[in-house]
Structure formats: structure tokens, C-alpha cells
Design a protein around this motif. Structure first.
Motif, PDB file in Angstrom:
ATOM      1  N   ASP A   1      33.628  46.749  53.834  1.00 17.58           N
ATOM      2  CA  ASP A   1      34.005  46.418  55.214  1.00 17.58           C
ATOM      3  C   ASP A   1      35.496  46.139  55.359  1.00 17.58           C
ATOM      4  OD1 ASP A   1      33.830  44.058  53.762  1.00 17.58           O
ATOM      5  OD2 ASP A   1      33.036  42.894  55.435  1.00 17.58           O
ATOM      6  N   LYS A   2      36.076  45.405  54.409  1.00 21.80           N
ATOM      7  CA  LYS A   2      37.509  45.104  54.444  1.00 21.80           C
ATOM      8  C   LYS A   2      37.935  44.545  53.099  1.00 21.80           C
ATOM      9  CE  LYS A   2      36.881  40.458  56.235  1.00 21.80           C
ATOM     10  NZ  LYS A   2      37.246  39.493  57.246  1.00 21.80           N
ATOM     11  N   ASP A   3      39.203  44.734  52.777  1.00 17.49           N
ATOM     12  CA  ASP A   3      39.735  44.210  51.522  1.00 17.49           C
ATOM     13  C   ASP A   3      41.252  44.379  51.538  1.00 17.49           C
ATOM     14  OD1 ASP A   3      39.745  43.081  48.960  1.00 17.49           O
ATOM     15  OD2 ASP A   3      38.152  44.391  48.236  1.00 17.49           O
ATOM     16  N   THR A   4      41.894  43.878  50.498  1.00 15.30           N
ATOM     17  CA  THR A   4      43.321  44.078  50.304  1.00 15.30           C
ATOM     18  C   THR A   4      43.536  44.571  48.888  1.00 15.30           C
ATOM     19  OG1 THR A   4      43.874  42.331  51.878  1.00 15.30           O
ATOM     20  CG2 THR A   4      45.619  43.004  50.366  1.00 15.30           C
TER      21      THR A   4
ATOM     22  N   LYS B   1      37.222  48.766  57.582  1.00 19.49           N
ATOM     23  CA  LYS B   1      36.516  50.020  57.839  1.00 19.49           C
ATOM     24  C   LYS B   1      36.698  50.423  59.298  1.00 19.49           C
ATOM     25  CE  LYS B   1      32.144  52.312  57.165  1.00 19.49           C
ATOM     26  NZ  LYS B   1      31.004  52.352  56.281  1.00 19.49           N
ATOM     27  N   ARG B   2      36.582  49.470  60.196  1.00 25.55           N
ATOM     28  CA  ARG B   2      36.673  49.735  61.634  1.00 25.55           C
ATOM     29  C   ARG B   2      38.046  50.265  62.042  1.00 25.55           C
ATOM     30  NH1 ARG B   2      36.808  44.686  64.002  1.00 25.55           N
ATOM     31  NH2 ARG B   2      39.020  45.002  64.210  1.00 25.55           N
ATOM     32  N   ASP B   3      39.114  49.657  61.516  1.00 27.84           N
ATOM     33  CA  ASP B   3      40.458  50.006  61.971  1.00 27.84           C
ATOM     34  C   ASP B   3      41.130  51.138  61.192  1.00 27.84           C
ATOM     35  OD1 ASP B   3      40.278  48.007  63.881  1.00 27.84           O
ATOM     36  OD2 ASP B   3      41.294  46.523  62.625  1.00 27.84           O
TER      37      ASP B   3
ATOM     38  N   ILE C   1      40.706  56.187  52.603  1.00 30.24           N
ATOM     39  CA  ILE C   1      41.904  55.881  53.405  1.00 30.24           C
ATOM     40  C   ILE C   1      43.121  56.366  52.634  1.00 30.24           C
ATOM     41  CG2 ILE C   1      43.324  54.065  54.417  1.00 30.24           C
ATOM     42  CD1 ILE C   1      40.744  52.346  54.538  1.00 30.24           C
ATOM     43  N   THR C   2      44.026  57.055  53.312  1.00 31.79           N
ATOM     44  CA  THR C   2      45.296  57.498  52.729  1.00 31.79           C
ATOM     45  C   THR C   2      46.405  56.562  53.197  1.00 31.79           C
ATOM     46  OG1 THR C   2      44.584  59.794  52.747  1.00 31.79           O
ATOM     47  CG2 THR C   2      46.962  59.397  52.595  1.00 31.79           C
TER      48      THR C   2
END
Length: 168
Positions: free
Chosen positions: A132-135, A153-155, A164-165
Motif C-alpha cells: 500500500d505504501k512504503d519508503t 499505491k493510490r498516488d 513504479i519508475t
């Protein structure tokens, strides 16, 4: 007697900037460009249903691509560290040289590292990246930050393919 002062365009601009409280600063991620190695992209969500079994699972399909963006310098990955927000980390313990423009895929799961195929395995079957999200943090052997990227994931994954690139 009237005194007249002449102001240059630069002086007027500086005065207006100061009066309005305008601050010019470097971009927030400008520090990432001090390194030849950067995160090119991430497959943070392995295709299919997540299955972290070492045999038959799909953690190998979750990977981070790191690229040497230098035009002249070969970089040895030994000592570089990849980390996420939860504290999961991987340290490149073996020498793996990236020629200028070369890249390596850091994959989950178990496997045989290969300079010829530019792949390194984490030797850990657990997923590292959140779906969902991470750094993503990339640190130099000195401990200084080479690159950092946050995602949701949303943005950041408009087509929903789990990839994601960041740097082309």
C-alpha cells in the motif's frame, strides 16, 4: 536638497524577496543527486497473490532496480544498504561492480547472485516492500543517503501493476 539613490535590479529583487518573505531553497530531494547510484524503479507488489514460501512462492518477483547513472565511474555495491520504513534492510556484502549505465535487480527470495545477469538475492523469502505504501532508502557505505523515495499505491501506481519508475 533632495538625495536620490539608484537601485540595481538585483537590489530591488532582493528587497522585494525579503519584504515578501520569499525563500528560495533547493528541492527537497536534491541530496539524492549527489550519488551515482539511484533507485531506478521498484516492483513493490509481486504479480499474483502474495506467497512468501521459499519454494513455490513469488517473493523473487518483488524487486528493486538500482542503476549507476554515472557516465564515467564504476561503482562497487559492497557496503551499500537498502532499507524501508519498517526497518527491513539489506546490505550488499559481496563485491558487485556496476559499470556506468549498468543496473542491478535486488530480488526477494533465495537464489544465486550473478554479475552476468545483474541480479542479487536477499536470501530472505519474506516480502520487504509494503503493497500500500512504503519508503525506499539507499545508503552509501559511508552511511550517507544516496537516494530516497516514498510511494503510495493510490498516488504513484496509476496503472495498478505494482511497478513504479523513479529515474528513467
Amino acid at each position: 536638497m533632495r538625495t536620490r539613490s539608484t537601485l540595481t535590479a538585483a537590489a530591488i529583487s532582493a528587497a522585494v524577496t525579503a519584504a515578501l518573505g520569499i525563500v528560495t531553497a533547493a528541492p527537497a530531494q536534491a541530496a539524492e543527486y549527489s550519488s551515482a547510484l539511484k533507485v531506478k524503479g521498484i516492483q513493490y507488489d509481486a504479480p499474483g497473490r502474495d506467497d512468501n514460501r521459499c519454494s513455490g512462492g513469488n517473493t523473487k518477483n518483488e524487486y528493486l532496480t538500482i542503476k549507476n547513472y554515472s557516465r564515467t565511474t564504476t561503482v562497487n555495491l559492497k557496503g551499500y544498504v537498502v532499507r524501508d520504513d519498517a526497518g527491513n534492510r539489506f546490505t550488499f556484502t559481496a563485491s558487485h561492480s556496476l559499470q556506468p549505465g549498468d543496473q542491478v535487480s535486488l530480488r526477494g527470495g533465495r537464489g544465486t547472485d550473478s554479475d552476468a545477469n545483474n541480479v542479487v538475492y536477499r536470501q530472505n523469502c519474506n516480502f520487504m516492500w509494503n503493497n500500500d505504501k512504503d519508503t525506499i532508502y539507499l545508503y552509501k557505505p559511508s552511511g550517507s543517503r544516496a537516494d530516497v523515495h516514498s510511494y503510495t499505491k493510490r498516488d504513484n501506481d496509476r496503472d495498478g501493476n505494482g511497478y513504479i519508475t523513479y529515474h528513467g
